[in-house]
Design an enzyme around this catalytic site. Structure first.
Site, PDB file in Angstrom:
ATOM      1  N   ASN A  32       0.828  -1.213   0.000  1.00 12.61           N
ATOM      2  CA  ASN A  32       0.000   0.000   0.000  1.00 12.61           C
ATOM      3  C   ASN A  32       0.863   1.265   0.000  1.00 12.61           C
ATOM      4  O   ASN A  32       0.336   2.365   0.109  1.00 12.61           O
ATOM      5  CB  ASN A  32      -0.972   0.014   1.196  1.00 12.61           C
ATOM      6  CG  ASN A  32      -0.244   0.093   2.523  1.00 12.61           C
ATOM      7  OD1 ASN A  32       0.985   0.098   2.567  1.00 12.61           O
ATOM      8  ND2 ASN A  32      -0.990   0.156   3.618  1.00 12.61           N
ATOM      9  N   PHE A  80       5.892  -9.709   4.149  1.00  7.56           N
ATOM     10  CA  PHE A  80       6.674  -8.668   4.822  1.00  7.56           C
ATOM     11  C   PHE A  80       5.795  -7.533   5.343  1.00  7.56           C
ATOM     12  O   PHE A  80       6.231  -6.795   6.223  1.00  7.56           O
ATOM     13  CB  PHE A  80       7.650  -8.002   3.833  1.00  7.56           C
ATOM     14  CG  PHE A  80       8.740  -8.875   3.311  1.00  7.56           C
ATOM     15  CD1 PHE A  80       9.851  -9.164   4.079  1.00  7.56           C
ATOM     16  CD2 PHE A  80       8.676  -9.414   2.030  1.00  7.56           C
ATOM     17  CE1 PHE A  80      10.883  -9.949   3.596  1.00  7.56           C
ATOM     18  CE2 PHE A  80       9.693 -10.210   1.531  1.00  7.56           C
ATOM     19  CZ  PHE A  80      10.791 -10.478   2.314  1.00  7.56           C
ATOM     20  N   SER A 124      10.611 -11.747  14.055  1.00  7.51           N
ATOM     21  CA  SER A 124      11.707 -10.936  14.574  1.00  7.51           C
ATOM     22  C   SER A 124      12.312 -11.576  15.812  1.00  7.51           C
ATOM     23  O   SER A 124      11.614 -12.251  16.583  1.00  7.51           O
ATOM     24  CB  SER A 124      11.145  -9.560  14.943  1.00  7.51           C
ATOM     25  OG  SER A 124      12.050  -8.864  15.746  1.00  7.51           O
ATOM     26  N   TYR A 148       4.539  -3.768  19.053  1.00  7.34           N
ATOM     27  CA  TYR A 148       5.106  -4.266  17.784  1.00  7.34           C
ATOM     28  C   TYR A 148       5.562  -5.718  17.953  1.00  7.34           C
ATOM     29  O   TYR A 148       5.208  -6.603  17.168  1.00  7.34           O
ATOM     30  CB  TYR A 148       6.294  -3.405  17.333  1.00  7.34           C
ATOM     31  CG  TYR A 148       7.138  -4.091  16.285  1.00  7.34           C
ATOM     32  CD1 TYR A 148       6.664  -4.239  14.986  1.00  7.34           C
ATOM     33  CD2 TYR A 148       8.387  -4.635  16.596  1.00  7.34           C
ATOM     34  CE1 TYR A 148       7.423  -4.909  14.028  1.00  7.34           C
ATOM     35  CE2 TYR A 148       9.148  -5.297  15.655  1.00  7.34           C
ATOM     36  CZ  TYR A 148       8.658  -5.433  14.369  1.00  7.34           C
ATOM     37  OH  TYR A 148       9.406  -6.106  13.414  1.00  7.34           O
ATOM     38  N   LYS A 152       4.258  -9.652  16.336  1.00  3.42           N
ATOM     39  CA  LYS A 152       5.061 -10.735  15.731  1.00  3.42           C
ATOM     40  C   LYS A 152       4.790 -12.048  16.460  1.00  3.42           C
ATOM     41  O   LYS A 152       4.599 -13.094  15.840  1.00  3.42           O
ATOM     42  CB  LYS A 152       6.557 -10.392  15.778  1.00  3.42           C
ATOM     43  CG  LYS A 152       6.955  -9.215  14.930  1.00  3.42           C
ATOM     44  CD  LYS A 152       6.724  -9.492  13.459  1.00  3.42           C
ATOM     45  CE  LYS A 152       6.941  -8.279  12.592  1.00  3.42           C
ATOM     46  NZ  LYS A 152       6.462  -8.441  11.222  1.00  3.42           N
TER      47      LYS A 152
HETATM   48  P1  NAD Z   1       9.465  -1.589   5.471  1.00  7.48           P
HETATM   49  O1  NAD Z   1       8.586  -0.648   6.186  1.00  7.48           O
HETATM   50  O2  NAD Z   1      10.583  -1.041   4.671  1.00  7.48           O
HETATM   51  O3  NAD Z   1       8.579  -2.517   4.508  1.00  7.48           O
HETATM   52  C1  NAD Z   1       7.273  -2.903   4.824  1.00  7.48           C
HETATM   53  C2  NAD Z   1       6.408  -2.686   3.592  1.00  7.48           C
HETATM   54  O4  NAD Z   1       5.078  -3.086   3.887  1.00  7.48           O
HETATM   55  C3  NAD Z   1       6.349  -1.222   3.161  1.00  7.48           C
HETATM   56  O5  NAD Z   1       6.606  -1.136   1.762  1.00  7.48           O
HETATM   57  C4  NAD Z   1       4.937  -0.788   3.501  1.00  7.48           C
HETATM   58  O6  NAD Z   1       4.447   0.201   2.616  1.00  7.48           O
HETATM   59  C5  NAD Z   1       4.181  -2.100   3.388  1.00  7.48           C
HETATM   60  N1  NAD Z   1       2.960  -2.183   4.199  1.00  7.48           N
HETATM   61  C6  NAD Z   1       2.808  -1.882   5.509  1.00  7.48           C
HETATM   62  N2  NAD Z   1       1.532  -2.106   5.894  1.00  7.48           N
HETATM   63  C7  NAD Z   1       0.874  -2.564   4.796  1.00  7.48           C
HETATM   64  C8  NAD Z   1      -0.465  -2.974   4.552  1.00  7.48           C
HETATM   65  N3  NAD Z   1      -1.395  -2.923   5.509  1.00  7.48           N
HETATM   66  N4  NAD Z   1      -0.789  -3.398   3.316  1.00  7.48           N
HETATM   67  C9  NAD Z   1       0.138  -3.439   2.324  1.00  7.48           C
HETATM   68  N5  NAD Z   1       1.414  -3.061   2.493  1.00  7.48           N
HETATM   69  C10 NAD Z   1       1.780  -2.634   3.719  1.00  7.48           C
HETATM   70  O7  NAD Z   1      10.009  -2.638   6.545  1.00  7.48           O
HETATM   71  P2  NAD Z   1      11.161  -3.739   6.415  1.00  7.48           P
HETATM   72  O8  NAD Z   1      12.303  -3.300   7.247  1.00  7.48           O
HETATM   73  O9  NAD Z   1      11.386  -4.112   5.006  1.00  7.48           O
HETATM   74  O10 NAD Z   1      10.455  -4.932   7.201  1.00  7.48           O
HETATM   75  C11 NAD Z   1       9.721  -5.943   6.521  1.00  7.48           C
HETATM   76  C12 NAD Z   1       9.131  -6.892   7.552  1.00  7.48           C
HETATM   77  O11 NAD Z   1      10.184  -7.445   8.334  1.00  7.48           O
HETATM   78  C13 NAD Z   1       8.174  -6.201   8.538  1.00  7.48           C
HETATM   79  O12 NAD Z   1       7.109  -7.098   8.804  1.00  7.48           O
HETATM   80  C14 NAD Z   1       9.030  -6.019   9.769  1.00  7.48           C
HETATM   81  O13 NAD Z   1       8.266  -5.998  10.952  1.00  7.48           O
HETATM   82  C15 NAD Z   1       9.916  -7.254   9.713  1.00  7.48           C
HETATM   83  N6  NAD Z   1      11.188  -7.083  10.439  1.00  7.48           N
HETATM   84  C16 NAD Z   1      11.997  -6.024  10.125  1.00  7.48           C
HETATM   85  C17 NAD Z   1      13.176  -5.829  10.838  1.00  7.48           C
HETATM   86  C18 NAD Z   1      14.064  -4.645  10.537  1.00  7.48           C
HETATM   87  O14 NAD Z   1      14.921  -4.336  11.369  1.00  7.48           O
HETATM   88  N7  NAD Z   1      13.952  -3.984   9.396  1.00  7.48           N
HETATM   89  C19 NAD Z   1      13.542  -6.729  11.848  1.00  7.48           C
HETATM   90  C20 NAD Z   1      12.690  -7.802  12.136  1.00  7.48           C
HETATM   91  C21 NAD Z   1      11.513  -7.973  11.411  1.00  7.48           C
END
Ligand code: NAD
Ligand code: UDP
Length: 336
Positions: A32, A80, A124, A148, A152
Site C-alpha cells: 500500500n 513482509f 523478529s 510491535y 510478531k
Molecule cells: P518496510 O517498512 O521497509 O517494509 C514494509 C512494507 O510493507 C512497506 O513497503 C509498507 O508500505 C508495506 N505495508 C505496511 N503495511 C501494509 C499494509 N497494511 N498493506 C500493504 N502493504 C503494507 O520494513 P522492512 O524493514 O522491510 O520490514 C519488513 C518486515 O520485516 C516487517 O514485517 C518487519 O516488521 C519485519 N522485520 C523487520 C526488521 C528490521 O529491522 N527492518 C527486523 C525484524 C523484522
C-alpha cells in the site's frame, strides 16, 4: 513459479524481490506504499533486467486480495507487509494490531480461500524477549515489552493454530536479527521517512550531513565497551534466506521457525568504528542515556537455518557499512 510478496517495495522486501527474480521466480508485489514508493520496484527491475507485477493494495482489503489470488495464482506468499516502529507501536497500539494482526489474518483467509497454503513470515528476534543468549528457536517466546513485538509473537501463534487445524499448510517463520546494508548497486536500500529510529540509517544520515550527531543509547551496559550488542546481518544475506525458505516450503508441509542472523554480536561502538573506516571520516556522536526497552545484548544461534535451510550469512560488518554508505551517497535525498 509465482511468489506473492506483501510489502515487496519495502527495505527487506525489495532486496528479496531482486533475489527471487534473479532465481527465475515470477514476482507479484502487494504493497500500500505506506512506507515505500513504487519507484523502488522500477529499481528492482533495473537491477535484475526482469519485470515484476505490482498492486497498490492494502493487505486488509480482502476483496482486493481475492482478485489478486484469482488473477495471479501464486504458489506461495512471502509476507513482509507490516508496521515496524517499536516506539510508535507503544503510542498507537491499535494501529499496529489492526495493520499487522488484522492484516495478516485477512491475508491468511484469502490464501486459504485460494488454496495457497505456503507462506514465509517476517518475524523478529524480538519474540525471544529476555531469554539467555544466543537465542535458539526452541526457547519459550512471547515475553515481549511492546505492541510491535507482540504482533510478531501473536502472528506466529496464529500461524501455529492454522497449521494445527490443517496440516497441509507449509509455514516458515523467519526471525530476523538486525538487518543493515543495501544492494551493492546502490539503487535500493533502507530509506526511512523522517528521523530514523534504527542505528544504521541514523549513522549514515549523520555521515552525509543530514543529521548533526548520533546519540549512542547508553554507555554503561555490562558489555565489553558499555554499549549494546546486536547481531547485524546484511540485507542481501537476509533476502537470500527467503529463497532457501521458499524452496523448503514448496517441498514439504509443516511449521518451523528459523533464526536469520550472523551468530555474532557487535556493539554500537563497533559499528561506528566500522562505518568510520569505510567512510574515511570520523562520525559525530555522543554517549547518551539508555533507550527504554533496549536489551543489553542478543545474537542468534543460526545453526538450524544452516542445517535445515542450507543458508548461512556471507557478508561481514565492513561490507554492510560499505553498501550502506554507497546507497546513502548515491541517494542523499532517498528514493522519490
Ligand atoms: P518496510 O517498512 O521497509 O517494509 C514494509 C512494507 O510493507 C512497506 O513497503 C509498507 O508500505 C508495506 N505495508 C505496511 N503495511 C501494509 C499494509 N497494511 N498493506 C500493504 N502493504 C503494507 O520494513 P522492512 O524493514 O522491510 O520490514 C519488513 C518486515 O520485516 C516487517 O514485517 C518487519 O516488521 C519485519 N522485520 C523487520 C526488521 C528490521 O529491522 N527492518 C527486523 C525484524 C523484522
Ligand atoms: N542505537 C543507538 N542510537 C540510535 C539508534 C540505535 O545507540 O540512534 C542502538 C540501540 O540502543 C541498539 C542498537 O543501536 O542497541 C540497535 O538499535 P536498532 O534500533 O537499530 O535495532 P533494535 O536492536 O533496537 O531492533
Amino acid at each position: 513459479m509465482t511468489i506473492l510478496v506483501t510489502g515487496g517495495a519495502g527495505y527487506i522486501g525489495s532486496h528479496t524481490c531482486v533475489e527471487l527474480l534473479n532465481a527465475g521466480y515470477d514476482v507479484v508485489v502487494v504493497d500500500n506504499f505506506y512506507n515505500s514508493v513504487p519507484a523502488v520496484l522500477d529499481r528492482v527491475e533495473k537491477i535484475t533486467g526482469k519485470k515484476l507485477k505490482y498492486y497498490d493494495c492494502d493487505i486488509r482489503d480482502r476483496e482486493g486480495l481475492d482478485k489478486i489470488f484469482a488473477e495471479d495464482k501464486p504458489e506461495a506468499v512471502i509476507h513482509f507487509a507490516g508496521l515496524k516502529a517499536v516506539g510508535e507501536s507503544s503510542k498507537l497500539p491499535l494501529l499496529y494490531y489492526d495493520n499487522n494482526i488484522s492484516g495478516s489474518v485477512t491475508l491468511f483467509e484469502a490464501m486459504e480461500n485460494a488454496g495457497c497454503k505456503k507462506i514465509v513470515f517476517s518475524s523478529s528476534a524480538t519474540v525471544y524477549g529476555n531469554n539467555p543468549i544466543p537465542y535458539k528457536e526452541d526457547m519459550v517466546t512471547g515475553d515481549v515489552s511492546n505492541p510491535y513485538g507482540r504482533t510478531k509473537h501473536f502472528i506466529e501463534q496464529i500461524l501455529g493454530d492454522v497449521y494445527n487445524a490443517d496440516n497441509s499448510w507449509s509455514i516458515s517463520l523467519l526471525r530476523y536479527f538486525n538487518p543493515i546494508g543495501a544492494h551493492e548497486s546502490g539503487l535500493i536500500g533502507e530509506d526511512p521517512n523522517g528521523i530514523p529510529n534504527n542505528l544504521m540509517p541514523y549513522i549514515s544520515r549523520v555521515a552525509i550531513g543530514k543529521l548533526e550527531k548520533l546519540t549512542v543509547f547508553g554507555g554503561d551496559y555490562d558489555t565489553k565497551d558499555g554499549t549494546c550488542i546486536r547481531d547485524y546481518i546484511h540485507v542481501v544475506d537476509l533476502a537470500k534466506a527467503h529463497l532457501c525458505a521458499v524452496r523448503k516450503i514448496t517441498d514439504s508441509t509443516g511449521i518451523e521457525a528459523y533464526n536469520i542472523g550472523n551468530g555474532k554480536g557487535y556493539s554500537v561502538l563497533d559499528i561506528i568504528r566500522a562505518f568510520e573506516k569505510v567512510s574515511g571520516s570520523p562520525l559525530n556522536y555522543v554517549i547518551g542515556d539508555r533507550r527504554a526497552g533496549d536489551l543489553p545484548a542478543f545474537y542468534a544461534d543460526a545453526s538450524k537455518a544452516n542445517r535445515e535451510l542450507g543458508w548461512s550469512a556471507e557478508y561481514d560488518i565492513e561490507k554492510m557499512c560499505e553498501d550502506t554508505w554507497n546507497f546513502q551517497k548515491k541517494n542523499p535525498d532517498g528514493i522519490k
